[in-house]
Design a protein around this motif. Structure first.
Motif, PDB file in Angstrom:
ATOM      1  N   TYR A  52       0.867  -1.179   0.000  1.00 37.56           N
ATOM      2  CA  TYR A  52       0.000   0.000   0.000  1.00 37.56           C
ATOM      3  C   TYR A  52       0.898   1.221   0.000  1.00 37.56           C
ATOM      4  O   TYR A  52       1.652   1.444   0.953  1.00 37.56           O
ATOM      5  N   VAL A  53       0.843   1.989  -1.087  1.00 38.09           N
ATOM      6  CA  VAL A  53       1.764   3.111  -1.261  1.00 38.09           C
ATOM      7  C   VAL A  53       0.993   4.409  -1.492  1.00 38.09           C
ATOM      8  O   VAL A  53      -0.173   4.399  -1.883  1.00 38.09           O
ATOM      9  N   ILE A  54       1.693   5.503  -1.240  1.00 41.28           N
ATOM     10  CA  ILE A  54       1.130   6.847  -1.399  1.00 41.28           C
ATOM     11  C   ILE A  54       1.889   7.549  -2.522  1.00 41.28           C
ATOM     12  O   ILE A  54       3.131   7.554  -2.523  1.00 41.28           O
ATOM     13  N   ARG A  55       1.142   8.117  -3.468  1.00 39.13           N
ATOM     14  CA  ARG A  55       1.772   8.916  -4.524  1.00 39.13           C
ATOM     15  C   ARG A  55       1.817  10.358  -4.040  1.00 39.13           C
ATOM     16  O   ARG A  55       0.786  10.971  -3.809  1.00 39.13           O
ATOM     17  N   ALA A  56       3.038  10.867  -3.868  1.00 40.27           N
ATOM     18  CA  ALA A  56       3.221  12.229  -3.371  1.00 40.27           C
ATOM     19  C   ALA A  56       4.013  13.066  -4.369  1.00 40.27           C
ATOM     20  O   ALA A  56       4.533  14.118  -4.015  1.00 40.27           O
ATOM     21  N   ASP A  57       4.135  12.579  -5.600  1.00 43.17           N
ATOM     22  CA  ASP A  57       4.900  13.268  -6.646  1.00 43.17           C
ATOM     23  C   ASP A  57       6.324  13.573  -6.204  1.00 43.17           C
ATOM     24  O   ASP A  57       6.848  14.662  -6.425  1.00 43.17           O
ATOM     25  N   SER A  58       6.931  12.596  -5.570  1.00 39.13           N
ATOM     26  CA  SER A  58       8.332  12.764  -5.174  1.00 39.13           C
ATOM     27  C   SER A  58       9.210  12.033  -6.186  1.00 39.13           C
ATOM     28  O   SER A  58       8.746  11.127  -6.883  1.00 39.13           O
ATOM     29  N   PRO A  59      10.484  12.435  -6.277  1.00 41.50           N
ATOM     30  CA  PRO A  59      11.376  11.821  -7.266  1.00 41.50           C
ATOM     31  C   PRO A  59      11.514  10.318  -7.018  1.00 41.50           C
ATOM     32  O   PRO A  59      11.526   9.868  -5.882  1.00 41.50           O
ATOM     33  N   ASN A  60      11.578   9.578  -8.062  1.00 36.72           N
ATOM     34  CA  ASN A  60      11.827   8.124  -8.035  1.00 36.72           C
ATOM     35  C   ASN A  60      10.674   7.288  -7.492  1.00 36.72           C
ATOM     36  O   ASN A  60      10.818   6.076  -7.373  1.00 36.72           O
ATOM     37  N   LYS A  76      -1.127  -1.024  -4.460  1.00 46.93           N
ATOM     38  CA  LYS A  76      -2.338  -0.223  -4.388  1.00 46.93           C
ATOM     39  C   LYS A  76      -1.850   1.182  -4.075  1.00 46.93           C
ATOM     40  O   LYS A  76      -1.152   1.398  -3.082  1.00 46.93           O
ATOM     41  N   ILE A  77      -2.203   2.106  -4.958  1.00 44.61           N
ATOM     42  CA  ILE A  77      -1.658   3.462  -4.896  1.00 44.61           C
ATOM     43  C   ILE A  77      -2.774   4.451  -4.595  1.00 44.61           C
ATOM     44  O   ILE A  77      -3.828   4.420  -5.226  1.00 44.61           O
ATOM     45  N   LYS A  78      -2.507   5.320  -3.637  1.00 40.94           N
ATOM     46  CA  LYS A  78      -3.443   6.379  -3.268  1.00 40.94           C
ATOM     47  C   LYS A  78      -2.693   7.702  -3.376  1.00 40.94           C
ATOM     48  O   LYS A  78      -1.548   7.810  -2.946  1.00 40.94           O
ATOM     49  N   ASP A  79      -3.348   8.698  -3.952  1.00 40.75           N
ATOM     50  CA  ASP A  79      -2.746  10.024  -4.032  1.00 40.75           C
ATOM     51  C   ASP A  79      -2.853  10.722  -2.682  1.00 40.75           C
ATOM     52  O   ASP A  79      -3.866  10.599  -1.989  1.00 40.75           O
ATOM     53  N   ILE A  80      -1.812  11.462  -2.337  1.00 34.60           N
ATOM     54  CA  ILE A  80      -1.833  12.231  -1.099  1.00 34.60           C
ATOM     55  C   ILE A  80      -2.841  13.371  -1.260  1.00 34.60           C
ATOM     56  O   ILE A  80      -2.985  13.927  -2.345  1.00 34.60           O
ATOM     57  N   LYS A  81      -3.575  13.655  -0.196  1.00 28.97           N
ATOM     58  CA  LYS A  81      -4.559  14.742  -0.219  1.00 28.97           C
ATOM     59  C   LYS A  81      -3.965  15.952   0.485  1.00 28.97           C
ATOM     60  O   LYS A  81      -3.442  15.839   1.585  1.00 28.97           O
ATOM     61  N   THR A  82      -4.074  17.094  -0.173  1.00 27.22           N
ATOM     62  CA  THR A  82      -3.628  18.346   0.444  1.00 27.22           C
ATOM     63  C   THR A  82      -4.860  19.180   0.741  1.00 27.22           C
ATOM     64  O   THR A  82      -5.690  19.412  -0.133  1.00 27.22           O
ATOM     65  N   PHE A  83      -4.977  19.611   1.979  1.00 30.60           N
ATOM     66  CA  PHE A  83      -6.143  20.373   2.417  1.00 30.60           C
ATOM     67  C   PHE A  83      -5.871  21.875   2.309  1.00 30.60           C
ATOM     68  O   PHE A  83      -4.729  22.297   2.142  1.00 30.60           O
TER      69      PHE A  83
END
Length: 165
Positions: A52-60, A76-83
């Motif tokens: 279970y991973v988070i996509r945070a638009d970080s390099p690599n 399983k990829i979930k995008d990080i939510k920014t409030f």
């Protein structure tokens, strides 16, 4: 470990965010997911391995996700939510729990790779349903209630050469 045998069907659920932060804050190193999976399965029959991973638009991060697949994990990829206030949130607690409960009828053992104490109730529930629960995490950052709710706990920090890159 005791009570394991070659015919056991195993599901491995890895909370990549939790493992990443634990490995980096304590050791400034990355987790060796190939070793993690191999040690979790222990020559038993692997039914599912999910990271279970988070996509945070970080390099690599995309190459990391691909490496997990090459090792044998389904990702399983979930995008990080920014409030609006700038705070960020992303976790897989509910998703991992639902997958574990769904898989419980199809496996003998669930290996949770996390230190998150929120999973202690899940462990108690699955054990009540007859599923063996093994937890793999870093003892220094694993909740006591999680360790206590599992059949076994493997401290990844005890074997840095095996579990860390």
């Amino acid at each position: 470990m005791t009570d394991i045998h070659a015919d056991q069907r195993v599901a491995v659920l890895a909370d990549a965010q939790n493992l990443y932060h634990s490995a980096h804050s304590r050791y400034s190193r990355n987790v060796d997911y190939a070793s993690l999976l191999s040690e979790a399965v222990q020559n038993r029959r692997l039914t599912r391995a999910i990271a279970y991973v988070i996509r945070a638009d970080s390099p690599n991060e995309e190459s990391f996700f691909e490496a997990l697949v090459d090792i044998g994990f389904e990702t399983k990829i979930k995008d990080i939510k920014t409030f609006g206030d700038g705070s960020k949130k992303a976790d897989w607690d509910v998703g991992m729990s639902l997958d574990a409960v769904t898989l419980a009828d199809h496996v003998d053992t669930v290996v949770l790779c996390t230190g998150d104490g929120d999973f202690s109730r899940l462990c108690s529930h699955l054990r009540h349903e007859g599923v063996r629960i093994e937890v793999m995490g870093f003892a220094s950052s694993t909740a006591d209630e999680l360790k206590e709710s599992a059949d076994t706990f493997v401290d990844l920090g005890d074997r840095e050469d095996t579990f860390l890159l």
